[in-house]
Design an enzyme around this catalytic site. Structure first.
Site, PDB file in Angstrom:
ATOM      1  N   GLY A 192       6.272  -7.893   5.486  1.00  0.00           N
ATOM      2  CA  GLY A 192       7.810  -7.626   5.445  1.00  0.00           C
ATOM      3  C   GLY A 192       7.910  -6.230   5.184  1.00  0.00           C
ATOM      4  N   HIS A 193       8.055  -5.340   6.267  1.00  0.00           N
ATOM      5  CA  HIS A 193       8.108  -3.663   5.969  1.00  0.00           C
ATOM      6  C   HIS A 193       9.400  -3.331   6.360  1.00  0.00           C
ATOM      7  CE1 HIS A 193       3.500  -3.904   7.008  1.00  0.00           C
ATOM      8  NE2 HIS A 193       3.923  -4.257   5.734  1.00  0.00           N
ATOM      9  N   GLN A 245      -0.112  -6.479   3.886  1.00  0.00           N
ATOM     10  CA  GLN A 245      -0.698  -7.074   2.615  1.00  0.00           C
ATOM     11  C   GLN A 245      -1.566  -5.755   1.909  1.00  0.00           C
ATOM     12  OE1 GLN A 245      -1.626  -9.396   5.643  1.00  0.00           O
ATOM     13  NE2 GLN A 245       0.484  -9.616   5.071  1.00  0.00           N
ATOM     14  N   LYS A 248       4.739   0.258   2.384  1.00  0.00           N
ATOM     15  CA  LYS A 248       3.837   0.804   3.450  1.00  0.00           C
ATOM     16  C   LYS A 248       4.643   1.157   4.671  1.00  0.00           C
ATOM     17  CE  LYS A 248       1.295  -3.138   3.098  1.00  0.00           C
ATOM     18  NZ  LYS A 248       1.880  -3.528   1.842  1.00  0.00           N
ATOM     19  N   ASP A 255       3.794  -5.072  -0.467  1.00  0.00           N
ATOM     20  CA  ASP A 255       5.113  -4.404  -1.044  1.00  0.00           C
ATOM     21  C   ASP A 255       5.040  -3.047  -1.674  1.00  0.00           C
ATOM     22  OD1 ASP A 255       5.912  -6.892   0.274  1.00  0.00           O
ATOM     23  OD2 ASP A 255       5.863  -7.884  -1.955  1.00  0.00           O
TER      24      ASP A 255
HETATM   25  P1  IMO Z   1       3.415  -6.651   2.912  1.00  0.00           P
HETATM   26  O1  IMO Z   1       2.861  -6.342   4.366  1.00  0.00           O
HETATM   27  C1  IMO Z   1       3.267  -9.243  -0.639  1.00  0.00           C
HETATM   28  C2  IMO Z   1       1.164 -12.859  -0.463  1.00  0.00           C
HETATM   29  C3  IMO Z   1       1.980 -14.303  -0.821  1.00  0.00           C
HETATM   30  C4  IMO Z   1       0.909 -15.032  -1.550  1.00  0.00           C
HETATM   31  C5  IMO Z   1      -0.440 -14.579  -0.559  1.00  0.00           C
HETATM   32  C6  IMO Z   1      -0.762 -15.693   0.438  1.00  0.00           C
HETATM   33  O2  IMO Z   1       4.886  -6.990   2.823  1.00  0.00           O
HETATM   34  O3  IMO Z   1       2.891  -6.074   2.019  1.00  0.00           O
HETATM   35  P2  IMO Z   1      -0.053 -16.134   3.133  1.00  0.00           P
HETATM   36  O4  IMO Z   1       1.395 -16.423   3.464  1.00  0.00           O
HETATM   37  O5  IMO Z   1      -0.500 -14.497   3.278  1.00  0.00           O
HETATM   38  O6  IMO Z   1      -1.023 -17.115   3.083  1.00  0.00           O
HETATM   39  O7  IMO Z   1       0.236 -15.793   1.191  1.00  0.00           O
HETATM   40  O8  IMO Z   1      -0.240 -13.406  -0.298  1.00  0.00           O
HETATM   41  N1  IMO Z   1       1.477 -11.812   0.300  1.00  0.00           N
HETATM   42  C7  IMO Z   1       2.272 -10.981   0.606  1.00  0.00           C
HETATM   43  N2  IMO Z   1       2.659 -10.397  -0.698  1.00  0.00           N
HETATM   44  N3  IMO Z   1       3.383  -8.476   0.545  1.00  0.00           N
HETATM   45  C8  IMO Z   1       2.849  -8.992   1.803  1.00  0.00           C
HETATM   46  O9  IMO Z   1       2.921  -8.293   2.685  1.00  0.00           O
HETATM   47  C9  IMO Z   1       2.288 -10.330   1.590  1.00  0.00           C
HETATM   48  N4  IMO Z   1       1.758 -10.898   2.603  1.00  0.00           N
HETATM   49  C10 IMO Z   1       1.244 -11.977   1.712  1.00  0.00           C
HETATM   50  O10 IMO Z   1       3.102 -14.043  -1.592  1.00  0.00           O
HETATM   51  O11 IMO Z   1       0.820 -14.770  -2.750  1.00  0.00           O
HETATM   52 MG    MG Z   2       6.320  -7.433   2.010  1.00  0.00          MG
END
Ligand code: IMO
Ligand code: MG
Length: 429
Positions: free
Chosen positions: A40-41, A222, A16, A13
């Site tokens: 979530g972009h 992530q 990106k 978050d």
């Molecule tokens: P973007 O691309 C923030 C976190 C989840 C959880 C951990 C594992 O938007 O930055 P998962 O469903 O992947 O097995 O969850 O990772 N998480 C994220 N946190 N931004 C994301 O994606 C995330 N994708 C997974 O909240 O703590």
């Molecule tokens: Mg996100």
């Protein structure tokens, strides 16, 4: 440099999507290489907000999108996303999007397993509940169904029977209902005709584009601190998040030799459970969440908020081979009297530069802070360094020093063009 890899330098978050959008303007292709629809972009273009989960952000710039083999694809979620953006005015067709034939199919049973696994954990991870972890487990366990199999119903049935036998054994042992082979198969076969035209050997497409000198942007989901190897394990996601994953998750080995742009928020947030040494609890954290609009794009969950952790950022720079930083949401700090940056830790009173791996030790970590003066002026929408107050420039310089990488881009609002460009990631290293 014809390859730039954009990765998260914190816990996700970081913005990106907005940075990818900016760089995509001068790219030819934009490829996703990890994660799934847990990402979530969010992008704001001319006042219109776009929320993407599986689709590469470059599609909004009219660039060819690639969903690489390192992504786990929920076909229903993907098609729903394609329909959603179509309603907003963006047509996604097999001319504009390629999906790797060796990408992993995310099944409905993975979603059920995600919940079942969380229920069994003494310390839940706080996953997005999208089935991401179980889908990656299946790939490593050689049970995964790859998208190529959608073309052959008989083979699909065979592979699905094998996967469901395993999933159902786990689910029913915990008292959850079993998945019916015929029902899941029928669901997949119904979606297959829409998906198949997108599916191809994406690694070839990317290598040919690279050989022709075209510019390829790799869009990470992530972030390094959620990386399955180097993140705050076990509170991580189930895929790699760095440039090595950009290479293996697309089949373009040279990706790892590109410029690596690490995206970093001017403070820190985390969603889900797990270590967050600089977390601000109570009113201070609430204020930052309000000002930054820190609620999950995907799940709507409130994000935990805190000070920038430069010690962990330094780790992301080193582990992720980050060559340049993009700093986002600087304006959220406007008006704060003073700012803190974590420069290291103390464990049982003893100084320690790096965050410990051992979970018991982590419980005894105290962050060590440095305090910098804040600024009263608004930085919102600033487009040059000169437009920033000196205290904001000093804050940025200190981040560069502590992180060990220069700041190339500073975004000052969610709007596409509100950015200060100090370096060009596409320029030769
Ligand atoms: P973007 O691309 C923030 C976190 C989840 C959880 C951990 C594992 O938007 O930055 P998962 O469903 O992947 O097995 O969850 O990772 N998480 C994220 N946190 N931004 C994301 O994606 C995330 N994708 C997974 O909240 O703590
Ligand atoms: Mg996100």
């Amino acid at each position: 440099m014809n390859k730039v890899v954009v990765i998260g330098a914190q816990w996700g978050d970081e913005g990106k999507g907005r940075i990818v959008d900016l760089l995509a303007e001068r790219a030819d292709l934009v490829a996703r290489f990890n994660g799934g629809h847990n990402a979530g972009h969010t992008l704001v273009v001319n006042g219109q907000t776009w929320k993407l989960a599986l689709l590469p952000c470059g599609l909004l710039r009219g660039k060819k999108g690639v969903i690489g083999n390192g992504v786990v694809v929920d076909p229903q979620a993907l098609l729903a996303e394609i329909d959603r953006v179509a309603a907003q005015g963006l047509a996604v067709t097999p001319d504009t999007l390629a999906i790797a034939d060796n990408a992993t199919l995310l099944l409905p049973s993975h979603v059920a397993l995600d919940a079942a696994q969380e229920a069994l954990r003494a310390q839940p991870v706080g996953t997005t509940g999208r089935g991401i972890g179980p889908a990656f487990e299946d790939r490593a366990g050689r049970r995964a169904i790859r998208l190529a199999e959608l073309a052959d119903p008989a083979m699909l049935r065979l592979r699905l029977a094998e996967a469901l036998a395993y999933h159902n054994a786990l689910l029913t042992a915990q008292g959850y209902p079993a998945f019916d082979l015929e029902a899941v198969l029928a669901g997949l076969l119904e979606l297959a005709p829409r998906l198949l035209p997108f599916i191809q050997p994406a690694w070839q497409l990317l290598n040919e584009a690279d050989e022709a000198g075209r510019r390829i942007l790799f869009e990470g989901a992530q972030a390094m601190l959620l990386d399955v190897e180097h993140g705050t394990y076990p509170f991580v996601t189930s895929s790699g998040t760095g440039p090595a994953q950009a290479a293996s998750g697309t089949g373009l080995g040279g990706a790892a030799r590109g410029q690596v742009l690490g995206v970093c928020k001017a403070y820190a947030t985390r969603v889900g459970e797990g270590p967050f040494p600089t977390e601000l609890l109570g009113a201070a954290g609430d204020a930052l969440r309000q000002r930054g609009g820190e609620y999950g794009t995907n799940t709507g969950r409130p994000r935990r908020c805190g000070w920038l952790d430069a010690a962990l950022l330094r780790k992301s720079v080193r582990v992720g081979g980050i060559t340049q930083l993009a700093l986002t949401k600087l304006d959220v700090l406007d008006g704060m009297e003073e700012l803190r940056i974590c420069t290291g830790y103390r464990v049982d009173g003893a100084p320690r530069a790096d965050y410990p791996a051992a979970m018991a030790e982590r419980g005894r970590v105290e962050p060590v802070y440095e305090t910098l003066p804040g600024w009263r002026e608004s930085t919102r929408g600033a487009r040059s360094l000169d437009a920033l107050p000196e205290a904001a420039r000093a804050y940025i310089r200190r981040i560069e020093q502590l992180a060990g990488a220069p700041v190339a881009l500073i975004s000052t609002s969610a709007e596409r063009d509100d950015v200060i460009q100090l370096r060009d990631p596409w320029a030769e290293r």
